[in-house]
Motif scaffolding. Structure first.
Motif, PDB file in Angstrom:
ATOM      1  N   ALA A  40       0.836  -1.206   0.000  1.00  0.00           N
ATOM      2  CA  ALA A  40       0.000   0.000   0.000  1.00  0.00           C
ATOM      3  C   ALA A  40       0.869   1.255   0.000  1.00  0.00           C
ATOM      4  O   ALA A  40       0.604   2.219  -0.734  1.00  0.00           O
ATOM      5  CB  ALA A  40      -0.918  -0.007   1.224  1.00  0.00           C
ATOM      6  N   THR A  41       1.920   1.252   0.812  1.00  0.00           N
ATOM      7  CA  THR A  41       2.772   2.441   0.878  1.00  0.00           C
ATOM      8  C   THR A  41       3.554   2.636  -0.417  1.00  0.00           C
ATOM      9  O   THR A  41       3.846   3.760  -0.809  1.00  0.00           O
ATOM     10  CB  THR A  41       3.761   2.357   2.070  1.00  0.00           C
ATOM     11  N   ILE A  42       3.854   1.549  -1.087  1.00  0.00           N
ATOM     12  CA  ILE A  42       4.568   1.652  -2.364  1.00  0.00           C
ATOM     13  C   ILE A  42       3.670   2.320  -3.400  1.00  0.00           C
ATOM     14  O   ILE A  42       4.099   3.217  -4.129  1.00  0.00           O
ATOM     15  CB  ILE A  42       4.997   0.254  -2.878  1.00  0.00           C
ATOM     16  N   ALA A  43       2.416   1.889  -3.445  1.00  0.00           N
ATOM     17  CA  ALA A  43       1.488   2.458  -4.416  1.00  0.00           C
ATOM     18  C   ALA A  43       1.361   3.963  -4.221  1.00  0.00           C
ATOM     19  O   ALA A  43       1.388   4.750  -5.176  1.00  0.00           O
ATOM     20  CB  ALA A  43       0.125   1.786  -4.275  1.00  0.00           C
ATOM     21  N   ASP A  46       4.698   5.752  -5.227  1.00  0.00           N
ATOM     22  CA  ASP A  46       4.878   5.737  -6.685  1.00  0.00           C
ATOM     23  C   ASP A  46       4.045   6.810  -7.362  1.00  0.00           C
ATOM     24  O   ASP A  46       4.509   7.507  -8.265  1.00  0.00           O
ATOM     25  CB  ASP A  46       4.499   4.362  -7.253  1.00  0.00           C
ATOM     26  N   ALA A  47       2.794   6.927  -6.918  1.00  0.00           N
ATOM     27  CA  ALA A  47       1.886   7.884  -7.545  1.00  0.00           C
ATOM     28  C   ALA A  47       2.386   9.314  -7.327  1.00  0.00           C
ATOM     29  O   ALA A  47       2.440  10.125  -8.259  1.00  0.00           O
ATOM     30  CB  ALA A  47       0.481   7.720  -6.970  1.00  0.00           C
ATOM     31  N   LEU A  48       2.762   9.622  -6.096  1.00  0.00           N
ATOM     32  CA  LEU A  48       3.258  10.967  -5.784  1.00  0.00           C
ATOM     33  C   LEU A  48       4.549  11.284  -6.536  1.00  0.00           C
ATOM     34  O   LEU A  48       4.711  12.355  -7.108  1.00  0.00           O
ATOM     35  CB  LEU A  48       3.503  11.097  -4.269  1.00  0.00           C
ATOM     36  N   ARG A  49       5.424  10.323  -6.537  1.00  0.00           N
ATOM     37  CA  ARG A  49       6.726  10.524  -7.185  1.00  0.00           C
ATOM     38  C   ARG A  49       6.549  10.712  -8.694  1.00  0.00           C
ATOM     39  O   ARG A  49       7.230  11.523  -9.331  1.00  0.00           O
ATOM     40  CB  ARG A  49       7.597   9.313  -6.883  1.00  0.00           C
ATOM     41  N   ASN A  50       5.610   9.977  -9.257  1.00  0.00           N
ATOM     42  CA  ASN A  50       5.329  10.106 -10.676  1.00  0.00           C
ATOM     43  C   ASN A  50       4.849  11.521 -11.006  1.00  0.00           C
ATOM     44  O   ASN A  50       5.283  12.130 -11.984  1.00  0.00           O
ATOM     45  CB  ASN A  50       4.274   9.077 -11.085  1.00  0.00           C
ATOM     46  N   GLU A  51       3.973  12.035 -10.164  1.00  0.00           N
ATOM     47  CA  GLU A  51       3.450  13.394 -10.383  1.00  0.00           C
ATOM     48  C   GLU A  51       4.592  14.403 -10.254  1.00  0.00           C
ATOM     49  O   GLU A  51       4.727  15.322 -11.067  1.00  0.00           O
ATOM     50  CB  GLU A  51       2.351  13.699  -9.357  1.00  0.00           C
ATOM     51  N   THR A  79       7.635  17.815  -0.283  1.00  0.00           N
ATOM     52  CA  THR A  79       7.471  17.390   1.114  1.00  0.00           C
ATOM     53  C   THR A  79       6.654  16.111   1.194  1.00  0.00           C
ATOM     54  O   THR A  79       6.983  15.193   1.946  1.00  0.00           O
ATOM     55  CB  THR A  79       6.742  18.472   1.927  1.00  0.00           C
ATOM     56  N   GLU A  80       5.570  16.092   0.418  1.00  0.00           N
ATOM     57  CA  GLU A  80       4.712  14.904   0.442  1.00  0.00           C
ATOM     58  C   GLU A  80       5.481  13.669   0.018  1.00  0.00           C
ATOM     59  O   GLU A  80       5.322  12.587   0.609  1.00  0.00           O
ATOM     60  CB  GLU A  80       3.530  15.094  -0.522  1.00  0.00           C
ATOM     61  N   VAL A  81       6.290  13.832  -1.002  1.00  0.00           N
ATOM     62  CA  VAL A  81       7.070  12.700  -1.494  1.00  0.00           C
ATOM     63  C   VAL A  81       8.012  12.205  -0.410  1.00  0.00           C
ATOM     64  O   VAL A  81       8.147  10.994  -0.190  1.00  0.00           O
ATOM     65  CB  VAL A  81       7.866  13.088  -2.758  1.00  0.00           C
ATOM     66  N   GLU A  85       7.880   8.546   1.126  1.00  0.00           N
ATOM     67  CA  GLU A  85       9.054   7.690   0.975  1.00  0.00           C
ATOM     68  C   GLU A  85       9.464   7.105   2.329  1.00  0.00           C
ATOM     69  O   GLU A  85       9.770   5.918   2.430  1.00  0.00           O
ATOM     70  CB  GLU A  85      10.219   8.484   0.378  1.00  0.00           C
ATOM     71  N   ALA A  86       9.447   7.968   3.340  1.00  0.00           N
ATOM     72  CA  ALA A  86       9.819   7.502   4.674  1.00  0.00           C
ATOM     73  C   ALA A  86       8.876   6.391   5.133  1.00  0.00           C
ATOM     74  O   ALA A  86       9.304   5.382   5.696  1.00  0.00           O
ATOM     75  CB  ALA A  86       9.799   8.665   5.657  1.00  0.00           C
ATOM     76  N   GLU A  87       7.584   6.576   4.856  1.00  0.00           N
ATOM     77  CA  GLU A  87       6.603   5.556   5.241  1.00  0.00           C
ATOM     78  C   GLU A  87       6.835   4.260   4.480  1.00  0.00           C
ATOM     79  O   GLU A  87       6.729   3.159   5.031  1.00  0.00           O
ATOM     80  CB  GLU A  87       5.188   6.061   4.960  1.00  0.00           C
ATOM     81  N   GLN A  88       7.148   4.424   3.213  1.00  0.00           N
ATOM     82  CA  GLN A  88       7.360   3.250   2.371  1.00  0.00           C
ATOM     83  C   GLN A  88       8.584   2.471   2.845  1.00  0.00           C
ATOM     84  O   GLN A  88       8.557   1.245   2.935  1.00  0.00           O
ATOM     85  CB  GLN A  88       7.525   3.710   0.921  1.00  0.00           C
ATOM     86  N   VAL A  89       9.648   3.196   3.158  1.00  0.00           N
ATOM     87  CA  VAL A  89      10.875   2.541   3.621  1.00  0.00           C
ATOM     88  C   VAL A  89      10.637   1.818   4.953  1.00  0.00           C
ATOM     89  O   VAL A  89      11.067   0.680   5.138  1.00  0.00           O
ATOM     90  CB  VAL A  89      12.024   3.574   3.755  1.00  0.00           C
ATOM     91  N   ALA A  90       9.915   2.506   5.843  1.00  0.00           N
ATOM     92  CA  ALA A  90       9.640   1.909   7.149  1.00  0.00           C
ATOM     93  C   ALA A  90       8.821   0.629   6.995  1.00  0.00           C
ATOM     94  O   ALA A  90       9.106  -0.388   7.635  1.00  0.00           O
ATOM     95  CB  ALA A  90       8.904   2.911   8.041  1.00  0.00           C
ATOM     96  N   ALA A  91       7.810   0.692   6.127  1.00  0.00           N
ATOM     97  CA  ALA A  91       6.959  -0.479   5.920  1.00  0.00           C
ATOM     98  C   ALA A  91       7.739  -1.623   5.281  1.00  0.00           C
ATOM     99  O   ALA A  91       7.562  -2.793   5.626  1.00  0.00           O
ATOM    100  CB  ALA A  91       5.760  -0.113   5.050  1.00  0.00           C
ATOM    101  N   ALA A  92       8.624  -1.282   4.343  1.00  0.00           N
ATOM    102  CA  ALA A  92       9.418  -2.309   3.670  1.00  0.00           C
ATOM    103  C   ALA A  92      10.395  -2.954   4.654  1.00  0.00           C
ATOM    104  O   ALA A  92      10.582  -4.175   4.656  1.00  0.00           O
ATOM    105  CB  ALA A  92      10.179  -1.701   2.495  1.00  0.00           C
ATOM    106  N   ASP A  93      11.001  -2.124   5.505  1.00  0.00           N
ATOM    107  CA  ASP A  93      11.932  -2.644   6.509  1.00  0.00           C
ATOM    108  C   ASP A  93      11.232  -3.612   7.450  1.00  0.00           C
ATOM    109  O   ASP A  93      11.743  -4.681   7.769  1.00  0.00           O
ATOM    110  CB  ASP A  93      12.541  -1.494   7.329  1.00  0.00           C
TER     111      ASP A  93
END
Length: 425
Positions: A40-43, A46-51, A79-81, A85-93
């Motif tokens: 979920a955090t990756i999705a 990805d969307a924010l980074r793409n924008e 900032t949002e990105v 990203e921090a959330e995504q990294v934490a979730a992946a870890d």
RNA sequence: GGUGGCGUGUCCGAGCGGCCGAAGGAGCACGCCUCGAAAGCGUGUGAGGGUGCAAGCUCUCCGUGGGUUCAAAUCCCACCGCCACCGCCA
């Protein structure tokens, strides 16, 4: 690390494996949940980074007011990105951490349950009947003293308990065993290796020795290195982060190295002699192969071990280790236990494990196949652990006068010596 | 330990802060040509993740980790590794 796809596609397989090992099944639920959160955090990221990227490109060409408003939006996005990203990294870890804690999937056919549920596959050779021969056998320490071959007192003086010196014929015996083992390995197509016995945390971690087994490992704190407990570690890590050509497989290695073990939690056990020690030397086999060939390769390793005990004319039995007694990385393990007269029972001399793709995934050892890459399978097996083999040879081949018969295969490596005679005085 | 240089895809080797996952070459794969091969010509050729039945879309990765910036392979810092020379030790 188990295949992450199993978490989504076959969680019940993981549950069954945990059950066989006698472990908690509920950890599987935590793993599944963490994986969902990770995705979920990756999705979102990805969307924010793409924008951000597509708008960012506009900044270069825009001018005036349009540029100003674009900048305002992209600044906010920045900032949002970062947050996403921090959330995504934490979730992946978190997901990875949980995944790493799951031991390898137990292979089909492995006896379930705790250690004592092992299955004896076969007996080879018969223990000698010393009573019938008319004498009481000596233990290896007494024999070692008689032959001035083993000195545990000075080992303790210099290094502490569970250390020893091999002296005279004892030292020669080890060198002979090393050479016989290396020759036997080479004959089986194994490349001889002499690996480093001091490794970085990554190698230790990748082979699964920093989990439950961490308490048994010596750590050199000043340099952040570990003393290996087996050359399985430097051998497994040898091809880490490499993509191997599938046509080169299997890769078979045999390494000679010292092994260091803290033996924490075994205080008071096997304190006599050199059966359980903090250091010993060992010749270890290691194989990288295709996962579909791993089971067959495992049988090959076992055969090579059996042949080696045969060369030394030792009576032994082979056991299929119970699921609960498998290490973190092993899907199946066979132990060879030789008859040890002084123990009046069988004692483990060698052990061979099929780690399937579990270690390789952690270590980043893959193979290039027709369509893409996949983790290889790794297997390991003891050929000759010196201290215990010396015990086995001395005790099993002793004669009533304290001399020790040298098995024919070993004689060429001892200058043709066929009997070890006790030292005088 | 000291000083200097360098770290980009399988390899070699380019790379003005945006159009770079990244020129060019080698290698490899396939095709054409050939009796066959070489040469030559053409096409293709990194890994990992998300999503989707799929085609596809998309994110990440240029030693590692931070930072600056709307935007970093490209700028800054730290660390690691390699090479060279000096010192030290064998």
């Amino acid at each position: 690390m188990i295949d992450p796809r199993l978490v989504r596609e076959a969680p019940d397989l993981i549950r069954a494996s945990q059950r066989a090992r006698g472990l908690d099944e509920s950890t599987v639920d935590a793993v599944v949940e963490a994986d969902e959160r990770r995705r979920a955090t990756i999705a979102r990221y990805d969307a924010l980074r793409n924008e951000q990227k597509s708008l960012g490109k506009g900044v270069a060409t825009a001018a005036g007011e349009e540029r100003a408003s674009l900048l305002a939006r992209t600044k906010a996005l920045s900032t949002e990105v970062k947050t996403a990203e921090a959330e995504q990294v934490a979730a992946a870890d978190r997901a990875r951490e949980l995944l790493l804690s799951v031991p390898n999937i137990v292979a089909d056919g492995v006896p379930p349950g705790a250690e004592e549920n092992y299955v004896v596959l076969e007996h080879v050779g018969a223990p000698r009947d010393f009573a019938a021969e008319g004498f009481v056998p000596l233990d290896h320490l007494a024999l070692g003293g008689l032959h001035k071959a083993i000195d545990t007192e000075r080992g303790a003086k210099v290094s502490g308990s569970r250390f020893y010196y091999l002296t005279g014929i004892g030292a020669r015996l080890e060198l002979a065993l090393v050479n016989l083992a290396m020759a036997h390995a080479a004959e089986g197509g194994f490349t001889p290796m002499i690996p480093p016995a001091l490794v970085k945390p990554r190698a230790m971690e990748g082979t699964g020795f920093l989990g439950q087994a961490a308490q048994d490992v010596y750590r050199v704190e000043s340099d952040d290195l570990y003393l290996v407990g087996t050359s399985e570690v430097p051998l497994a890590a040898y091809h880490s982060d490499e993509i191997l050509d599938v046509a080169d497989l299997p890769l078979r290695y045999a390494a000679f190295s010292p092994c260091y073990r803290r033996e924490a939690g075994s205080y008071g056990r096997d304190t006599h002699g050199i059966w359980r020690v903090h250091w010993f030397d060992k010749v270890e086999m290691f194989v990288f192969t295709r996962p579909e060939d791993a089971a067959a390769e495992h049988e090959r390793l076992l055969e090579r071990e059996k042949d080696f005990l045969g060369l030394l004319e030792l009576p032994y039995r082979v056991i299929d280790t119970a699921a609960g007694d498998l290490g973190l990385s092993a899907a199946r393990k066979y132990d060879i236990e030789a008859w040890i007269p002084s123990r009046e029972g069988y004692g483990e001399l060698t052990s061979t494990s099929n780690c399937t793709d579990f270690q390789a995934r952690r270590l980043g050892t893959r193979m290039r196949t027709g369509d893409g890459t996949a983790a290889v399978a790794t297997l390991n097996g003891t050929l000759c652990s010196m201290a215990r083999f010396i015990v086995a040879v001395l005790e099993n081949h002793q004669q009533s006068d304290g001399s020790v018969r040298v098995p024919a295969a070993l004689q060429p490596y001892l200058g043709g010596l066929d009997v070890l005679k006790p030292e005088r005085g």
